[in-house]
Design an enzyme around this catalytic site. Structure first.
Site, PDB file in Angstrom:
ATOM      1  N   SER A   3      -0.955   8.134  37.711  1.00 29.38           N
ATOM      2  CA  SER A   3      -0.965   8.838  39.108  1.00 29.38           C
ATOM      3  C   SER A   3      -1.828   7.972  40.073  1.00 29.38           C
ATOM      4  O   SER A   3      -1.337   6.784  40.275  1.00 29.38           O
ATOM      5  CB  SER A   3      -1.472  10.282  38.891  1.00 29.38           C
ATOM      6  OG  SER A   3      -1.063  11.035  39.943  1.00 29.38           O
ATOM      7  N   GLU A  22       9.123  14.120  36.909  1.00 31.61           N
ATOM      8  CA  GLU A  22       7.746  13.903  37.514  1.00 31.61           C
ATOM      9  C   GLU A  22       7.536  15.032  38.545  1.00 31.61           C
ATOM     10  O   GLU A  22       6.458  15.738  38.026  1.00 31.61           O
ATOM     11  CB  GLU A  22       7.810  12.589  38.531  1.00 31.61           C
ATOM     12  CG  GLU A  22       7.751  11.293  37.709  1.00 31.61           C
ATOM     13  CD  GLU A  22       6.655  10.927  37.120  1.00 31.61           C
ATOM     14  OE1 GLU A  22       5.394  11.497  37.233  1.00 31.61           O
ATOM     15  OE2 GLU A  22       6.667   9.845  36.353  1.00 31.61           O
TER      16      GLU A  22
END
Length: 586
Positions: A278, A390
């Site tokens: 991330s 995602e």
């Protein structure tokens, strides 16, 4: 202003769930509208009763989580009486650090990598280099979590917090080895606003115990307004030229410490892989573009994050001005007087998913992708990729209705300002994507933030003559809405099969172990391919380089790991979302 505030508020709600890898609440945040009790005479529960019981249980779980994290807190002290286990002590330039041994793994936690912590006059200043020190210090406890809002989805936020947070941790096995070991340096995520190395999801004992041939390091860095706040445009801002990229500077300073000290732990300073997920992945994909940084590492592993997760100077200044207006401040001097909680509140309201490293043309280039294409990163091997669904992480965290509100606000704030041709690309993509509106929006932002940026990075790295190995992670969670969302690979990568709050189950053991082995093999050799004799699943896995002709990615399927051409898997929409990567973080 109302729409901008709404978008910021929704973004704040969303980013506060960004790094809850294994700390997700598991619900949609529904509040009960009735407090009716259940009796023996009336055993059936109403929906409100179920919500009330669920909320109470969730609150109880959160309190337990707080207690668990706070119980971990401790402060390392200097050892002055010579009473310590010499076999657990490692002499570094800035001190001798004494770790703790559990089974066959020694952990050294809370080692400072700066000379002065970023407090007082050093707030919003570049990290201060460490100096030589002959003292002996405990390395038993994690350093403090960087200042951030306490949030139920972020376990590290319940640990002791402070601006004095620049520490790192080292894990190694207790075994004699003449050969220096490859080093993997983990950088956590959290939307550049949250996160901490103390999160149990990032505890590296299991990973190192299973893979004793590597040393793992995790590093802390400033987040939110203390790590990424543009200040130089303010009347007294000239003394704060680096404030917009301090989080990155902290990371590079930690890598310098690793380079200069890891050999004392048995590590190879010339075989270092930087690795993140991330925001951590966004970081490790732009750190190679920082002048002078590449001497500290050889490889990059980026899970679900690319150079797209950066902002322009114009956007950074706009964000700072909104925060200043919210707080009624005009100068940095004014800002210094603001209570930390108020500053964090203001940043969360207007800065959620808008704050991060700045493409300032000085510390970072204006166009990272162009730098990749020019060969600026050709000497760094890269393993990177993204998960099948995602943005479903945020659908799960917020609930479909709130997610749709966020997506609408984000589109009106960013996409609506694009040239007509690019707006039409988005409209066409949404029209052709099946499902309910939240499913369409989840697919769109998955493409814009993860799929297309990773493929774009692979393309540009190939153009520049560099090596990259791309992956596509597909196992699905059993938790509602999650599917194969952001961060679902984390429990398997860190070897925490008990961490099932997001995945709902432990993924297949052989699959997870094979994936870990690929990561470690890449860190050791620069190639994640496995021969059958070393692969945990007993199969040969040849991982092809991404090239401009075949465009192959490794599909990390739970029961069928295999390479596949992107044209067959269709992970990115080349006509409608790929061209929008030029806008970075839409």
């Amino acid at each position: 202003m109302k729409n901008r505030f709404t978008c910021g508020l929704l973004a704040a709600a969303m980013v506060l769930s960004l790094s809850g890898v294994g700390c997700a609440s598991g619900g949609q945040g529904t509040s009960p509208s009735s407090s009716a009790s259940v009796t023996a005479e009336e055993p059936k529960q109403t929906a409100d009763d179920k919500d009330a019981n669920g909320t109470a249980a969730s609150e109880k779980e959160q309190e337990a989580k707080k207690e668990q994290m706070r119980a971990l807190y401790g402060e390392n002290k200097q050892i002055t009486d010579g009473n310590y286990d010499k076999s657990l002590a490692v002499k570094c330039i800035n001190g001798t650090f004494v770790g703790k041994k559990t089974d066959n793994v020694i952990a050294y936690k809370g080692i400072p990598f700066v000379g002065k912590q970023p407090v007082g006059e050093n707030r919003w200043k570049a990290p201060v280099e460490y100096t030589a020190n002959d003292g002996v210090y405990e390395a038993y406890y994690n350093g403090k979590t960087p200042r951030q809002k306490e949030e139920k989805t972020e376990a590290a936020s319940y640990y002791g917090q402070g601006e004095d947070c620049l520490y790192l941790n080292v894990w190694k096995t207790d075994e004699a080895s003449e050969a220096k070991k490859p080093v993997m340096v983990w950088i956590h995520g959290g939307g550049y606003l949250l996160g901490g190395t103390v999160d149990p999801a990032y505890e590296c004992h299991n990973l190192v115990e299973e893979n004793p041939d590597v040393i793992v390091v995790s590093i802390e860095y400033r987040v939110g307004p203390f790590g990424y706040l543009h200040l130089s445009h303010l009347p007294d801002g000239k003394d704060y030229p680096d404030a917009q990229n301090l989080g990155l500077m902290d990371q590079v300073m930690a890598l310098k410490w690793v380079h200069e000290n890891i050999e004392s732990f048995g590590g190879d300073p010339n075989n270092v892989t930087i690795w993140g997920e991330s925001a951590g992945a966004g970081s490790v994909t732009v750190i190679p573009l920082v002048e002078g940084s590449q001497k500290y590492f050889n490889r990059v592993i980026a899970e679900s994050g690319a150079p797209s997760l950066t902002i322009s100077t114009e956007a950074a200044i706009e964000l700072t001005n909104e925060i200043m207006d919210t707080l009624g401040c005009k100068t940095v001097a004014d800002l210094q007087k603001v209570d930390v909680e108020e500053l964090l509140d203001a940043t969360s309201i207007v800065g959620g998913l808008r704050i991060g490293p700045e493409r300032d043309g000085s510390y970072l280039p204006l166009d990272p992708y162009a730098e990749y294409a020019s060969g600026a990163v050709k000497n760094i091997d890269i393993l990177h990729g993204f998960n099948k669904d995602e943005m479903n992480y945020f659908v799960h965290s917020m609930g479909p209705e709130v997610f749709e509100m966020w997506a609408d606000a984000r589109k009106s704030q960013g996409i609506a300002k694009l040239p007509k041709e690019d707006q039409e690309r988005v409209t066409s993509y949404l029209k052709d994507t099946p499902g309910e509106q939240w499913e369409k929006d989840s697919a769109l932002f998955s493409q814009l933030w993860f799929n297309a940026p990773h493929i774009r990075m692979a393309e540009e790295q190939a153009k520049g003559g560099g090596k990259s190995y791309a992956y596509y992670f597909t196992p699905e969670s059993t938790v509602p809405y999650v599917k194969c969302a952001h961060a679902t690979e984390i429990p398997g990568i860190f070897n925490h099969p008990e961490n099932t709050e997001l995945t709902g189950k432990a993924f297949d053991e052989a699959f997870s172990k094979t994936m870990r082995k690929m990561w470690v093999q890449f860190a050791k050799t620069g190639n994640p391919s496995l021969s059958a004799d070393i692969s945990p699943d007993g199969k040969t896995h040849e991982w092809p380089l991404y090239d401009l002709k075949n465009k192959e990615v490794m599909v990390l399927d739970e029961f069928n790991i295999h390479p596949e051409k992107e044209s067959e898997r269709k992970t990115v929409d080349w006509e409608r979302t790929y061209p929008l990567t030029k806008y970075f973080w839409l």
